[in-house]
Design an enzyme around this catalytic site. Structure first.
Site, mmCIF file in Angstrom:
data_model
loop_
_atom_site.group_PDB
_atom_site.id
_atom_site.type_symbol
_atom_site.label_atom_id
_atom_site.label_comp_id
_atom_site.label_asym_id
_atom_site.label_seq_id
_atom_site.Cartn_x
_atom_site.Cartn_y
_atom_site.Cartn_z
ATOM 1 N N GLU A 94 -12.350 3.287 -1.605
ATOM 2 C CA GLU A 94 -11.912 4.201 -2.205
ATOM 3 C C GLU A 94 -11.685 3.795 -3.626
ATOM 4 O O GLU A 94 -11.863 4.579 -4.599
ATOM 5 C CB GLU A 94 -10.647 4.940 -1.399
ATOM 6 C CG GLU A 94 -11.147 5.684 -0.338
ATOM 7 C CD GLU A 94 -9.910 6.412 0.421
ATOM 8 O OE1 GLU A 94 -8.897 6.121 -0.030
ATOM 9 O OE2 GLU A 94 -10.130 6.894 1.557
ATOM 10 N N VAL A 95 -11.066 2.763 -3.802
ATOM 11 C CA VAL A 95 -10.644 2.290 -5.078
ATOM 12 C C VAL A 95 -11.517 1.272 -5.378
ATOM 13 O O VAL A 95 -11.957 0.068 -4.929
ATOM 14 C CB VAL A 95 -9.024 1.789 -5.111
ATOM 15 C CG1 VAL A 95 -9.020 1.479 -6.311
ATOM 16 C CG2 VAL A 95 -8.084 2.915 -4.548
ATOM 17 N N ASN A 111 -12.866 -3.274 2.121
ATOM 18 C CA ASN A 111 -13.771 -2.229 2.287
ATOM 19 C C ASN A 111 -15.015 -2.428 1.050
ATOM 20 O O ASN A 111 -14.387 -2.576 0.024
ATOM 21 C CB ASN A 111 -13.148 -0.937 2.254
ATOM 22 C CG ASN A 111 -12.229 -0.566 3.624
ATOM 23 O OD1 ASN A 111 -12.655 -1.076 4.644
ATOM 24 N ND2 ASN A 111 -11.207 -0.067 3.395
ATOM 25 N N HIS A 140 -10.172 -5.398 -3.704
ATOM 26 C CA HIS A 140 -8.864 -5.405 -3.026
ATOM 27 C C HIS A 140 -8.898 -5.839 -1.689
ATOM 28 O O HIS A 140 -10.070 -5.415 -1.024
ATOM 29 C CB HIS A 140 -7.887 -4.184 -3.166
ATOM 30 C CG HIS A 140 -8.736 -3.113 -2.658
ATOM 31 N ND1 HIS A 140 -9.503 -2.427 -3.483
ATOM 32 C CD2 HIS A 140 -8.334 -2.417 -1.579
ATOM 33 C CE1 HIS A 140 -9.951 -1.162 -2.702
ATOM 34 N NE2 HIS A 140 -9.225 -1.236 -1.509
ATOM 35 N N HIS A 173 -7.226 -5.779 1.953
ATOM 36 C CA HIS A 173 -5.889 -5.478 2.668
ATOM 37 C C HIS A 173 -5.129 -6.370 3.940
ATOM 38 O O HIS A 173 -6.106 -7.084 4.436
ATOM 39 C CB HIS A 173 -6.263 -4.261 3.756
ATOM 40 C CG HIS A 173 -6.744 -2.978 3.090
ATOM 41 N ND1 HIS A 173 -6.171 -1.987 2.753
ATOM 42 C CD2 HIS A 173 -7.980 -2.743 2.319
ATOM 43 C CE1 HIS A 173 -6.808 -0.970 1.965
ATOM 44 N NE2 HIS A 173 -8.103 -1.630 1.887
ATOM 45 N N ASP A 210 0.858 -1.389 0.102
ATOM 46 C CA ASP A 210 0.032 -0.145 -0.060
ATOM 47 C C ASP A 210 0.733 1.224 -0.080
ATOM 48 O O ASP A 210 2.005 1.213 0.429
ATOM 49 C CB ASP A 210 -0.871 0.151 1.305
ATOM 50 C CG ASP A 210 -1.970 0.963 1.036
ATOM 51 O OD1 ASP A 210 -3.131 0.567 0.961
ATOM 52 O OD2 ASP A 210 -1.908 2.352 1.108
ATOM 53 N N ILE A 211 0.545 2.412 -0.873
ATOM 54 C CA ILE A 211 1.259 3.598 -0.933
ATOM 55 C C ILE A 211 1.231 4.428 0.291
ATOM 56 O O ILE A 211 2.219 5.115 0.510
ATOM 57 C CB ILE A 211 0.781 4.194 -2.158
ATOM 58 C CG1 ILE A 211 1.929 5.228 -2.628
ATOM 59 C CG2 ILE A 211 -0.418 4.910 -1.713
ATOM 60 C CD1 ILE A 211 1.518 5.827 -4.033
HETATM 61 P P1 AMP Z 1 -9.951 1.400 0.070
HETATM 62 O O1 AMP Z 1 -10.250 2.138 0.757
HETATM 63 O O2 AMP Z 1 -10.282 0.070 0.757
HETATM 64 O O3 AMP Z 1 -10.624 1.456 -1.439
HETATM 65 O O4 AMP Z 1 -8.291 1.366 0.159
HETATM 66 C C1 AMP Z 1 -7.513 1.941 -0.976
HETATM 67 C C2 AMP Z 1 -6.176 1.748 -0.527
HETATM 68 O O5 AMP Z 1 -5.242 1.834 -1.773
HETATM 69 C C3 AMP Z 1 -5.746 2.769 0.064
HETATM 70 O O6 AMP Z 1 -4.859 2.026 1.437
HETATM 71 C C4 AMP Z 1 -4.757 3.379 -0.376
HETATM 72 O O7 AMP Z 1 -3.629 3.804 0.433
HETATM 73 C C5 AMP Z 1 -4.192 2.412 -1.458
HETATM 74 N N1 AMP Z 1 -3.700 3.128 -2.812
HETATM 75 C C6 AMP Z 1 -4.216 4.263 -3.558
HETATM 76 N N2 AMP Z 1 -3.302 4.326 -4.494
HETATM 77 C C7 AMP Z 1 -2.224 3.381 -4.666
HETATM 78 C C8 AMP Z 1 -1.242 3.088 -5.447
HETATM 79 N N3 AMP Z 1 -1.030 3.728 -6.573
HETATM 80 N N4 AMP Z 1 -0.157 1.882 -4.717
HETATM 81 C C9 AMP Z 1 -0.378 1.439 -3.869
HETATM 82 N N5 AMP Z 1 -1.641 1.774 -2.945
HETATM 83 C C10 AMP Z 1 -2.465 2.774 -3.390
#
Ligand code: AMP
Length: 121
Positions: A99-100, A91, A104, A106, A33-34
């Site tokens: 968010e994405v 999530n 995925h 975690h 994770d970034i």
């Molecule tokens: P979520 O709220 O479960 O969708 O989490 C999305 C996760 O993606 C967050 O923990 C971010 O820090 C992570 N994230 C977003 N962009 C990147 C990226 N380019 N590389 C790695 N992790 C990312």
């Protein structure tokens, strides 16, 4: 929600954006994770275009699901987390604060993690 092929994890899968790769096979990619929340914070994603756990659990093939679950366990063991323990979390949607919009998991570990979720006010 329809799958958005411009989401950031789709772009990582296409190699348009770099990632710190931890694992890859035919069905799964995992990377750090970034913005890590714990000493180990790895994201595990299927290569297929699934919006969320809800979408993946309903529509992925048995082969994809098996590969994903096996990979997640293998990654956690490989990171040394099986002994001390760790947490897997996904999530989903608005209430889940996703968010994405590419499914995925975690993997959090490397320190005691406390309670599962904050208590409601
Ligand atoms: P979520 O709220 O479960 O969708 O989490 C999305 C996760 O993606 C967050 O923990 C971010 O820090 C992570 N994230 C977003 N962009 C990147 C990226 N380019 N590389 C790695 N992790 C990312």
């Amino acid at each position: 929600m329809p799958y958005d092929p411009q989401n950031i994890f789709a772009r990582i899968l296409r190699g348009e954006i770099p990632c710190r790769k931890v694992f890859e096979d035919a069905h799964v990619l995992a990377f750090h994770d970034i913005n890590p929340q714990t000493p180990t914070h790895v994201l595990v994603i299927p290569k297929g275009a699934y919006v969320s756990f809800d979408d993946f659990s309903a529509h992925a093939t048995a082969e994809e699901i098996a590969a994903f679950v096996r990979a997640a366990g293998q990654i956690a063991r490989g990171a040394g987390l099986a002994g001390p323990g760790y947490r897997v979390l996904s999530n989903i949607g608005q209430d889940g604060h996703q968010e994405v919009p590419h499914f995925h998991l975690h993997i959090f570990g490397g320190r005691p993690l406390g309670r599962m979720v904050p208590k409601a006010d």
